[in-house]
Write a protein that holds these residues in place. Structure first.
Motif, PDB file in Angstrom:
ATOM      1  N   THR A 132       8.021 -11.574  20.602  1.00 46.69           N
ATOM      2  CA  THR A 132       7.079 -11.549  19.481  1.00 46.69           C
ATOM      3  C   THR A 132       7.567 -12.537  18.430  1.00 46.69           C
ATOM      4  O   THR A 132       8.648 -12.363  17.863  1.00 46.69           O
ATOM      5  CB  THR A 132       6.975 -10.147  18.875  1.00 46.69           C
ATOM      6  OG1 THR A 132       6.503  -9.240  19.875  1.00 46.69           O
ATOM      7  CG2 THR A 132       6.001 -10.140  17.703  1.00 46.69           C
ATOM      8  N   PRO A 136       1.481  -9.382  14.706  1.00 48.84           N
ATOM      9  CA  PRO A 136       0.192  -9.317  15.395  1.00 48.84           C
ATOM     10  C   PRO A 136      -0.994  -9.618  14.482  1.00 48.84           C
ATOM     11  O   PRO A 136      -1.915 -10.350  14.866  1.00 48.84           O
ATOM     12  CB  PRO A 136       0.149  -7.880  15.929  1.00 48.84           C
ATOM     13  CG  PRO A 136       1.582  -7.515  16.104  1.00 48.84           C
ATOM     14  CD  PRO A 136       2.307  -8.188  14.983  1.00 48.84           C
ATOM     15  N   ARG A 137      -0.977  -9.075  13.271  1.00 47.26           N
ATOM     16  CA  ARG A 137      -2.092  -9.309  12.354  1.00 47.26           C
ATOM     17  C   ARG A 137      -2.205 -10.790  11.984  1.00 47.26           C
ATOM     18  O   ARG A 137      -3.311 -11.349  11.949  1.00 47.26           O
ATOM     19  CB  ARG A 137      -1.911  -8.458  11.091  1.00 47.26           C
ATOM     20  CG  ARG A 137      -2.980  -8.705  10.027  1.00 47.26           C
ATOM     21  CD  ARG A 137      -2.710  -7.867   8.774  1.00 47.26           C
ATOM     22  NE  ARG A 137      -3.644  -8.223   7.720  1.00 47.26           N
ATOM     23  CZ  ARG A 137      -4.878  -7.731   7.611  1.00 47.26           C
ATOM     24  NH1 ARG A 137      -5.316  -6.866   8.504  1.00 47.26           N
ATOM     25  NH2 ARG A 137      -5.661  -8.108   6.628  1.00 47.26           N
ATOM     26  N   LEU A 160      -5.708  -9.969  22.762  1.00 50.07           N
ATOM     27  CA  LEU A 160      -5.110  -8.939  23.611  1.00 50.07           C
ATOM     28  C   LEU A 160      -5.611  -9.131  25.044  1.00 50.07           C
ATOM     29  O   LEU A 160      -6.787  -9.409  25.269  1.00 50.07           O
ATOM     30  CB  LEU A 160      -5.533  -7.563  23.101  1.00 50.07           C
ATOM     31  CG  LEU A 160      -4.705  -6.333  23.485  1.00 50.07           C
ATOM     32  CD1 LEU A 160      -3.324  -6.415  22.876  1.00 50.07           C
ATOM     33  CD2 LEU A 160      -5.433  -5.073  23.008  1.00 50.07           C
ATOM     34  N   ALA A 172      -0.204  -9.657  23.861  1.00 54.12           N
ATOM     35  CA  ALA A 172      -0.665  -9.138  22.575  1.00 54.12           C
ATOM     36  C   ALA A 172      -0.561 -10.254  21.541  1.00 54.12           C
ATOM     37  O   ALA A 172       0.280 -11.153  21.664  1.00 54.12           O
ATOM     38  CB  ALA A 172       0.169  -7.931  22.138  1.00 54.12           C
ATOM     39  N   PRO A 173      -1.422 -10.235  20.527  1.00 53.93           N
ATOM     40  CA  PRO A 173      -1.348 -11.263  19.495  1.00 53.93           C
ATOM     41  C   PRO A 173       0.049 -11.362  18.902  1.00 53.93           C
ATOM     42  O   PRO A 173       0.674 -10.353  18.585  1.00 53.93           O
ATOM     43  CB  PRO A 173      -2.366 -10.774  18.448  1.00 53.93           C
ATOM     44  CG  PRO A 173      -3.353  -9.978  19.237  1.00 53.93           C
ATOM     45  CD  PRO A 173      -2.532  -9.285  20.289  1.00 53.93           C
ATOM     46  N   GLY A 174       0.523 -12.604  18.781  1.00 49.71           N
ATOM     47  CA  GLY A 174       1.845 -12.839  18.221  1.00 49.71           C
ATOM     48  C   GLY A 174       2.929 -13.029  19.259  1.00 49.71           C
ATOM     49  O   GLY A 174       4.043 -13.426  18.921  1.00 49.71           O
ATOM     50  N   GLU A 175       2.636 -12.763  20.545  1.00 49.74           N
ATOM     51  CA  GLU A 175       3.642 -12.923  21.597  1.00 49.74           C
ATOM     52  C   GLU A 175       3.568 -14.318  22.211  1.00 49.74           C
ATOM     53  O   GLU A 175       2.482 -14.889  22.355  1.00 49.74           O
ATOM     54  CB  GLU A 175       3.437 -11.870  22.686  1.00 49.74           C
ATOM     55  CG  GLU A 175       3.729 -10.447  22.234  1.00 49.74           C
ATOM     56  CD  GLU A 175       3.573  -9.428  23.341  1.00 49.74           C
ATOM     57  OE1 GLU A 175       4.221  -8.365  23.253  1.00 49.74           O
ATOM     58  OE2 GLU A 175       2.810  -9.681  24.297  1.00 49.74           O
TER      59      GLU A 175
END
Length: 210
Positions: A132, A136-137, A160, A172-175
């Motif tokens: 990460t 995520p946001r 996602l 997932a968002p941010g990964e």
């Protein structure tokens, strides 16, 4: 449940054991049992939840489920690339259990005429632990671009991607996206996995942080 719970659930447990005993005798189908608890892979096993591995027949769980629906007009609880599942309750009867055994065992004879299982490039356990690099946001609301999936390795996911079943996110968002994760997703989709999350359900493209 107070007056008849013991007899109702006891009968359901007996029926579940009958299904397990009938299927365990067959070549090509493995019944999930308490070995997963003994190996530390689960805390306990619900005896009324029956899970069958059909990979020994050379077919996917998706194929077995579709065969049950089209040939026998029975809907099974869930399936994945290698398994099918069904769940019993106190309301099921001996006749329903007989029907379940019939449907679950049918692919043993029918497998040669069913679609063979495509190869799925399953990742290692470590391969599912992506780094990460953004919250995520922040990644979800960042400026994004859509790129061919082959060019997404090393980029930061902005959406996602959760193969269903089981519906657990691989991306997932941010990964940071890895080749191993993409190889699994692409091969799993070809085998019949549903991808309800990404904007491009065909997974030809992915949304990544610009």
């Amino acid at each position: 449940m107070v007056e008849d719970g013991t007899s109702l659930l006891g009968a359901a447990l007996d029926r579940a054991r009958r299904v397990r005993d009938a299927v365990e005798k067959l070549d090509g189908i493995d019944v999930m049992g308490r070995e997963i608890v003994d190996q530390g892979l689960a805390f306990d096993l619900d005896p009324l939840a029956l899970t069958f591995d059909v990979s020994g027949l050379g077919i996917t769980g998706y194929t077995a489920t579709e065969h049950a629906r089209s040939a026998h007009r029975v809907n099974l609880g869930a399936s994945d690339t290698v398994r099918i599942s069904a769940r019993l309750t106190h309301a099921d009867t001996d006749e329903r259990v007989d029907r379940l055994i019939e449907v679950v065992t049918a692919p043993v004879a029918d497998a040669p005429s069913l679609d063979p299982a495509p190869e799925v490039d399953f990742p290692s356990a470590h391969g599912l632990e992506l780094e990460t690099v953004m919250l995520p946001r922040e990644a979800f609301f960042a400026e994004i671009e859509t790129v061919p999936v082959a060019e997404a390795v090393g980029r930061i996911a902005a959406e996602l991607v959760s193969p269903y079943p089981p519906g657990v996110p691989v991306l997932a968002p941010g990964e940071r996206i890895t080749r191993e994760a993409l190889d699994y997703l692409r091969s799993a989709r070809a085998a019949g996995v549903l991808l309800p999350d990404p904007a491009d359900k065909s997974l030809a493209t992915l949304r990544v942080v610009a």
